[in-house]
Design a protein around this motif. Structure first.
Motif, mmCIF file in Angstrom:
data_model
loop_
_atom_site.group_PDB
_atom_site.id
_atom_site.type_symbol
_atom_site.label_atom_id
_atom_site.label_comp_id
_atom_site.label_asym_id
_atom_site.label_seq_id
_atom_site.Cartn_x
_atom_site.Cartn_y
_atom_site.Cartn_z
ATOM 1 N N ALA A 301 6.860 3.066 8.595
ATOM 2 C CA ALA A 301 5.752 3.614 7.809
ATOM 3 C C ALA A 301 4.788 4.399 8.694
ATOM 4 O O ALA A 301 4.317 5.483 8.322
ATOM 5 C CB ALA A 301 5.029 2.483 7.085
ATOM 6 N N GLN A 302 4.499 3.855 9.859
ATOM 7 C CA GLN A 302 3.586 4.551 10.777
ATOM 8 C C GLN A 302 4.193 5.858 11.264
ATOM 9 O O GLN A 302 3.505 6.883 11.365
ATOM 10 C CB GLN A 302 3.246 3.636 11.950
ATOM 11 C CG GLN A 302 2.352 2.459 11.564
ATOM 12 C CD GLN A 302 2.187 1.447 12.692
ATOM 13 O OE1 GLN A 302 2.863 1.527 13.728
ATOM 14 N NE2 GLN A 302 1.292 0.488 12.493
ATOM 15 N N ALA A 303 5.499 5.838 11.567
ATOM 16 C CA ALA A 303 6.162 7.053 12.053
ATOM 17 C C ALA A 303 6.159 8.151 10.992
ATOM 18 O O ALA A 303 6.079 9.340 11.321
ATOM 19 C CB ALA A 303 7.588 6.725 12.470
ATOM 20 N N CYS A 304 6.249 7.764 9.721
ATOM 21 C CA CYS A 304 6.289 8.751 8.642
ATOM 22 C C CYS A 304 4.910 9.024 8.038
ATOM 23 O O CYS A 304 4.789 9.851 7.129
ATOM 24 C CB CYS A 304 7.244 8.286 7.543
ATOM 25 S SG CYS A 304 8.970 8.220 8.064
ATOM 26 N N GLY A 305 3.899 8.301 8.509
ATOM 27 C CA GLY A 305 2.552 8.537 8.015
ATOM 28 C C GLY A 305 2.332 8.132 6.582
ATOM 29 O O GLY A 305 1.612 8.807 5.848
ATOM 30 N N SER A 306 2.924 7.007 6.160
ATOM 31 C CA SER A 306 2.768 6.578 4.770
ATOM 32 C C SER A 306 1.568 5.649 4.611
ATOM 33 O O SER A 306 1.092 5.040 5.571
ATOM 34 C CB SER A 306 4.036 5.860 4.286
ATOM 35 O OG SER A 306 4.160 4.591 4.881
ATOM 36 N N ASP A 307 1.094 5.553 3.395
ATOM 37 C CA ASP A 307 0.067 4.582 3.012
ATOM 38 C C ASP A 307 0.818 3.286 2.711
ATOM 39 O O ASP A 307 1.466 3.163 1.671
ATOM 40 C CB ASP A 307 -0.686 5.106 1.789
ATOM 41 C CG ASP A 307 -1.741 4.127 1.290
ATOM 42 O OD1 ASP A 307 -1.984 3.111 1.958
ATOM 43 O OD2 ASP A 307 -2.311 4.388 0.205
ATOM 44 N N HIS A 308 0.724 2.300 3.615
ATOM 45 C CA HIS A 308 1.635 1.150 3.609
ATOM 46 C C HIS A 308 0.915 -0.129 3.190
ATOM 47 O O HIS A 308 -0.212 -0.399 3.622
ATOM 48 C CB HIS A 308 2.220 0.975 5.009
ATOM 49 C CG HIS A 308 3.298 -0.060 5.098
ATOM 50 N ND1 HIS A 308 4.489 0.052 4.433
ATOM 51 C CD2 HIS A 308 3.344 -1.249 5.776
ATOM 52 C CE1 HIS A 308 5.238 -1.004 4.698
ATOM 53 N NE2 HIS A 308 4.564 -1.807 5.505
ATOM 54 N N ARG A 309 1.620 -0.955 2.351
ATOM 55 C CA ARG A 309 1.087 -2.243 1.920
ATOM 56 C C ARG A 309 2.171 -3.311 2.026
ATOM 57 O O ARG A 309 3.350 -3.035 1.817
ATOM 58 C CB ARG A 309 0.567 -2.164 0.480
ATOM 59 C CG ARG A 309 -0.741 -1.381 0.376
ATOM 60 C CD ARG A 309 -1.153 -1.154 -1.065
ATOM 61 N NE ARG A 309 -2.486 -0.596 -1.151
ATOM 62 C CZ ARG A 309 -2.784 0.688 -0.949
ATOM 63 N NH1 ARG A 309 -1.810 1.538 -0.664
ATOM 64 N NH2 ARG A 309 -4.028 1.118 -1.040
ATOM 65 N N GLU A 310 1.733 -4.561 2.332
ATOM 66 C CA GLU A 310 2.666 -5.675 2.521
ATOM 67 C C GLU A 310 2.209 -6.880 1.704
ATOM 68 O O GLU A 310 1.044 -7.015 1.356
ATOM 69 C CB GLU A 310 2.742 -6.052 4.007
ATOM 70 C CG GLU A 310 3.263 -4.938 4.893
ATOM 71 C CD GLU A 310 3.183 -5.282 6.372
ATOM 72 O OE1 GLU A 310 2.758 -6.414 6.702
ATOM 73 O OE2 GLU A 310 3.533 -4.423 7.204
ATOM 74 N N PHE A 311 3.192 -7.755 1.431
ATOM 75 C CA PHE A 311 2.935 -8.958 0.643
ATOM 76 C C PHE A 311 3.847 -10.066 1.157
ATOM 77 O O PHE A 311 5.039 -9.830 1.375
ATOM 78 C CB PHE A 311 3.213 -8.679 -0.843
ATOM 79 C CG PHE A 311 3.042 -9.857 -1.756
ATOM 80 C CD1 PHE A 311 1.783 -10.227 -2.192
ATOM 81 C CD2 PHE A 311 4.133 -10.602 -2.188
ATOM 82 C CE1 PHE A 311 1.614 -11.310 -3.038
ATOM 83 C CE2 PHE A 311 3.976 -11.683 -3.032
ATOM 84 C CZ PHE A 311 2.701 -12.036 -3.457
ATOM 85 N N VAL A 312 3.304 -11.272 1.377
ATOM 86 C CA VAL A 312 4.086 -12.395 1.888
ATOM 87 C C VAL A 312 4.593 -13.237 0.719
ATOM 88 O O VAL A 312 3.821 -13.634 -0.163
ATOM 89 C CB VAL A 312 3.257 -13.273 2.852
ATOM 90 C CG1 VAL A 312 4.069 -14.483 3.309
ATOM 91 C CG2 VAL A 312 2.805 -12.453 4.055
ATOM 92 N N VAL A 313 5.914 -13.507 0.704
ATOM 93 C CA VAL A 313 6.545 -14.307 -0.344
ATOM 94 C C VAL A 313 6.573 -15.763 0.102
ATOM 95 O O VAL A 313 7.067 -16.080 1.189
ATOM 96 C CB VAL A 313 7.982 -13.826 -0.633
ATOM 97 C CG1 VAL A 313 8.593 -14.646 -1.759
ATOM 98 C CG2 VAL A 313 7.978 -12.355 -0.987
ATOM 99 N N ARG A 314 6.072 -16.650 -0.764
ATOM 100 C CA ARG A 314 6.058 -18.084 -0.466
ATOM 101 C C ARG A 314 6.812 -18.841 -1.559
ATOM 102 O O ARG A 314 7.088 -18.291 -2.630
ATOM 103 C CB ARG A 314 4.617 -18.569 -0.346
ATOM 104 C CG ARG A 314 3.897 -17.964 0.868
ATOM 105 C CD ARG A 314 2.513 -18.571 1.076
ATOM 106 N NE ARG A 314 1.961 -18.138 2.340
ATOM 107 C CZ ARG A 314 1.244 -17.027 2.504
ATOM 108 N NH1 ARG A 314 1.017 -16.235 1.461
ATOM 109 N NH2 ARG A 314 0.771 -16.696 3.684
ATOM 110 N N PRO A 315 7.131 -20.117 -1.326
ATOM 111 C CA PRO A 315 7.979 -20.862 -2.275
ATOM 112 C C PRO A 315 7.408 -21.025 -3.674
ATOM 113 O O PRO A 315 8.104 -21.471 -4.568
ATOM 114 C CB PRO A 315 8.150 -22.225 -1.584
ATOM 115 C CG PRO A 315 7.922 -21.960 -0.141
ATOM 116 C CD PRO A 315 6.901 -20.873 -0.089
ATOM 117 N N GLN A 316 6.136 -20.698 -3.913
ATOM 118 C CA GLN A 316 5.570 -20.811 -5.248
ATOM 119 C C GLN A 316 6.254 -19.897 -6.257
ATOM 120 O O GLN A 316 5.930 -19.930 -7.450
ATOM 121 C CB GLN A 316 4.065 -20.479 -5.224
ATOM 122 C CG GLN A 316 3.217 -21.542 -4.544
ATOM 123 C CD GLN A 316 3.126 -21.331 -3.032
ATOM 124 O OE1 GLN A 316 3.916 -20.589 -2.452
ATOM 125 N NE2 GLN A 316 2.177 -21.992 -2.395
#
Length: 646
Positions: A301-316
Motif C-alpha cells: 500500500a505504501q509503495a503504491c500510495g494508497s489510502d490504507h485501512r486494517e482490521f484485526v479478526v478475533r474469535p468473536q
C-alpha cells in the motif's frame, strides 16, 4: 449490482414484491416490479453506473422486451455507440440498457459481446420467451426452478423458497457433494428441485419447457504461444486491460489487499492506469502470526500510495455465523467467507465497489496441489507401485500443522494418494470425506450416489489431453477454474459482499484474460514454483519482496479456535442429542471427529466447520424459515403499493 427475480406462468405480484424484499441487502437503493398476464420481473438495485437512470425492470423502446440484470457490463459504452449508429435510442446511461438493444440486434448471440459479470433475465413478450444467462466465469449467481410448465428464477435461492409450492427438502446427493468438497457444485443446489445455472450457460424457457446450453467455455487456440517473452507481455497487457475495465464506476471503489501476488498486481496496475486517482486498500489481520498479512500488505500500500485501512479478526466472529449462513442460501464451508464479509463491512464504510484477486490461483496455477500434480507425475515414474503403497501407509503418522500452510498435512495427503491413478489422486486431495466415511456419516444417501462424478468426468478428459507434468498441472487448474472457483470462491464472494451491500469485482475472472492465458503453452504456465508466469509478467511493476513472498491461504485459524474460543459453539451445534433429533447425520463419526480434534491427534477443522455450517443452515431454512417468510410478506403488505420497502 442487484438482486433479480421473476417468473413465467401465472405471475403473482405480491410474491414478486416479496422476492425482491428478501434480497434488499443486494440493492438498498431502488426496487422495481413489473408483470403482465404471462411473466413478472423484480429487482433490487445498488446504484453503481448511472445513479439517476437505470431503474429496473427496464424495457426497450416499444416495451416488447423487458430486462432485469445483476452485474456490470464494462464495455457498455462501446456497445452503446455501435447500437446508436444503427438507430437504437437509449433512455438512460445504464449498462443494462445496452443488453436490451443488443438482444434486438443479435438475439441470444448478444451474450458473446458482453464483457463483464452478470446474471440476467430478458422476457421477449412477442415471442413469449424468457432468456436467462450467467457470465462466463460464474461471478454472479442465478438460481431457477422449473415445474408444471412454470419457471421461477432469482439471484438467491431464498427468494424462490418464498413460493409455498417450492419445496425446502434437502437434496441428499447435493449435501453429500457439499460434505465432500465443502461446496455444492453447479448445476445442483442444496434444495431439491432448485438448480443453479452453470457459468457460461444460458437457459431459454418457451412453450412451458426449459432448454439449457453452454454459450462459452475456454478452449486453446490452434497455435499456442511458446516464447516466454511473448507470453509475459501478453499476460501483462491482458491483465492491465482487465483492471482498467474494472475501474468503470460512478461511485468510489477500493481493493481488498493481502500480501499476495494477485491483489498486489491489481493495485500496481490500478496505479499504472490511473496514476493520479485515489486508491483505497483494505486488509484484515490476525493475532496468529502465521495467518497475518498486514505488514506485507502495508508495504504494498505504501509503495503504491494508497489510502490504507486494517482490521484485526478475533474469535468473536462466531456471533456472525448464523447471519452469514442465512445469506449463503446453501451450506458452504470455506472459512474465508467470514473474512470476506468482515473486510466487505470495513470497505463499505468508505466505498461502494471493491476489487479482489479471486481467480488468480486458478488461472495461473497458484495452489500447492497444482504443483503437486506435476510432482506426482514424476513420483509415479520414479517410485514403483509397491513402494508408493508402503509410503502411503507410513504417511498416516505425519501430524497436521497449526500453521496456515499446514506443510506436514499436505505432505501426508500427497503421499497417501501416491498409489492412486492421476484423476483419483487429485480428487482425493480436494475431498474432505472419502466414500466409506461419507456413507457412515450420511446414512440416508441413496445407493450409487457419487458426489465426485462430475469432477471426475471433467478431469479424466482434461488429463487425457495432457502429455507432460506441466500439462497435468494445467489440467487440474482447469478443473478448479470450472468448479471450485465459481461454486466456492465466487459464490461466497458474491454472497458475503452483497450481505454488506458492497459490489465485488474480480479482474482475474475476465473472459479475455482467460482466453489469453489459455493460448499460452502449459510449460510456460507451470514451473518449479507457484504462478511462475504471473510472477515473471509482473516483475517490472512489483518489488522483489512481493514477487518472492510465499503463498498464504485466505482463511481463519480454525484448528486453534476450535480447540479454544469456538469449542463451545461446536459442542452445542454438534451435540449428540441435536444430531439425533435432526436425523440427517449419524452421531458416532461426528463425536469421533470432535474428540480427535480436541485431543490434538488430528486436525479436523475443515470437517467440523462444514458440519457446523450444515447445522446452522438447517436452523435457518428448516427451523426459522416459517417465521422469516411471514416477516417478509408482512413487510411487503405494510408498504404502500408501488412503494419502496427498504
Amino acid at each position: 449490482m442487484c438482486g433479480i427475480a421473476g417468473m413465467v406462468g401465472q405471475p403473482e405480484p405480491r410474491l414478486l414484491r416479496a422476492m425482491a424484499r428478501v434480497m434488499a441487502h443486494r440493492g438498498p437503493d431502488d426496487e422495481g416490479v413489473w408483470s403482465d398476464d404471462t411473466a413478472g420481473l423484480a429487482a433490487r438495485r445498488l446504484k453503481i453506473i448511472d445513479l439517476v437512470g437505470g431503474h429496473q425492470p427496464m424495457a426497450n423502446e416499444d416495451e416488447g422486451c423487458w430486462l432485469v440484470f445483476n452485474g456490470e457490463i464494462y464495455n457498455h459504452r462501446e456497445l452503446r455507440a455501435r447500437l446508436e449508429s444503427k438507430g437504437h435510442r437509449f433512455r438512460s446511461r445504464s449498462d443494462g440498457e445496452a443488453i436490451l438493444h443488443l438482444y434486438e440486434e443479435e438475439g441470444d448471440g448478444c451474450l458473446q459481446q458482453l464483457e463483464g459479470m452478470f446474471g440476467l433475465a430478458l422476457w421477449d413478450r412477442g415471442r413469449r420467451r424468457l432468456l436467462l444467462a450467467r457470465d462466463p466465469l460464474g461471478i454472479k449467481p442465478l438460481y431457477y426452478r422449473e415445474r408444471d410448465g412454470r419457471l421461477a428464477f432469482a439471484s438467491e435461492a431464498k427468494a424462490l423458497l418464498l413460493d409455498p409450492a417450492c419445496p425446502r427438502e434437502p437434496d441428499l446427493p447435493a449435501l453429500a457433494a457439499y460434505l465432500t468438497l465443502l461446496y455444492v457444485p453447479s448445476p445442483g443446489s442444496a434444495f431439491a428441485g432448485v438448480e443453479k445455472l452453470a457459468p457460461g450457460h444460458l437457459l431459454v424457457f418457451e412453450g412451458g419447457r426449459a432448454r439449457v446450453s453452454a454459450y462459452w467455455r475456454p478452449r486453446p487456440p490452434a497455435r499456442l504461444v511458446t516464447a516466454p517473452g511473448e507470453a509475459r507481455e501478453r499476460v501483462r497487457a491482458a491483465l492491465g486491460e482487465s483492471v482498467a475495465r474494472h475501474l468503470v464506476s460512478d461511485v468510489p471503489l477500493g481493493v481488498f489487499l493481502s500480501s499476495g501476488l494477485d491483489s498486489s498486481s491489481i493495485v500496481a496496475l490500478m496505479r499504472r492506469h490511473a496514476p493520479e486517482a485515489p486508491i483505497r486498500t483494505f486488509t484484515l489481520d490476525f493475532e496468529e502470526a502465521s495467518f497475518g498479512e498486514a505488514p506485507a500488505a502495508r508495504a504494498v500500500a505504501q509503495a503504491c500510495g494508497s489510502d490504507h485501512r486494517e482490521f484485526v479478526v478475533r474469535p468473536q466472529v462466531a456471533q456472525l455465523l448464523p447471519e452469514l449462513v442465512w445469506h449463503l442460501d446453501e451450506p458452504l464451508a470455506d472459512s474465508s467467507l467470514v473474512i470476506t464479509h468482515l473486510i466487505a463491512r470495513l470497505a463499505r464504510e468508505h466505498v461502494t465497489v471493491a476489487l479482489s484477486g479471486i481467480g488468480g490461483d486458478e488461472l495461473f496455477l497458484g495452489y500447492p496441489r497444482h504443483l503437486g500434480a506435476r510432482w506426482a507425475a514424476r513420483y509415479a515414474r520414479l517410485a514403483p507401485a509397491p513402494l508408493r503403497s508402503l509410503v502411503a501407509r507410513l504417511a498416516g503418522s505425519l501430524p497436521d500443522s497449526s500453521r496456515a500452510d499446514d506443510p506436514t498435512g499436505r505432505l501426508r495427503r500427497f503421499l497417501e494418494a501416491g498409489p492412486l491413478e492421476a484423476p483419483e489422486r487429485y480428487l482425493a486431495w480436494i475431498s474432505f470425506w472419502n466414500a466409506p466415511a461419507l456413507r457412515e456419516l450420511l446414512p440416508g444417501l441413496p445407493p450409487g450416489s457419487d458426489p465426485l462424478a462430475g469432477h471426475r468426468a471433467r478431469l479424466v478428459e482434461a488429463l487425457a489431453a495432457a502429455r507432460t507434468g506441466a500439462g497435468a498441472a494445467a489440467a487440474v487448474a482447469a478443473l478448479d477454474l470450472a468448479t471450485y472457483l465459481p461454486d466456492d470462491l465466487l459464490m461466497l464472494g458474491d454472497k458475503m459482499t452483497m450481505a454488506a451491500s458492497l459490489e465485488l469485482r474480480v479482474p482475474f475472472c475476465d473472459r479475455r484474460l482467460v482466453e489469453t492465458v489459455w493460448s499460452i503453452a502449459p510449460g510456460l504456465r507451470s514451473g518449479p514454483g507457484l504462478k511462475p508466469l504471473l510472477r515473471h509478467a509482473m516483475e517490472p511493476l512489483l518489488p522483489p519482496a512481493t514477487l518472492a513472498r510465499p503463498k498464504r491461504g485466505f482463511s481463519l485459524p480454525l484448528a486453534r479456535w476450535l480447540r479454544g474460543p469456538l469449542a463451545e459453539l461446536a459442542a452445542d451445534l454438534l451435540s449428540e442429542a441435536r444430531l439425533r433429533r435432526r436425523g440427517l447425520l449419524r452421531p458416532a463419526p461426528v463425536v469421533r471427529l470432535i474428540d480427535e480434534h480436541r485431543a490434538g491427534r488430528r486436525s479436523h477443522a475443515d470437517r467440523l466447520f462444514a458440519l457446523m455450517v450444515l447445522e446452522l443452515w438447517q436452523q435457518a431454512f428448516w427451523d426459522d424459515w416459517p417465521a422469516r417468510r411471514r416477516a417478509v410478506f408482512a413487510a411487503v403488505d405494510a408498504a404502500p403499493r408501488g412503494g419502496f420497502p427498504g
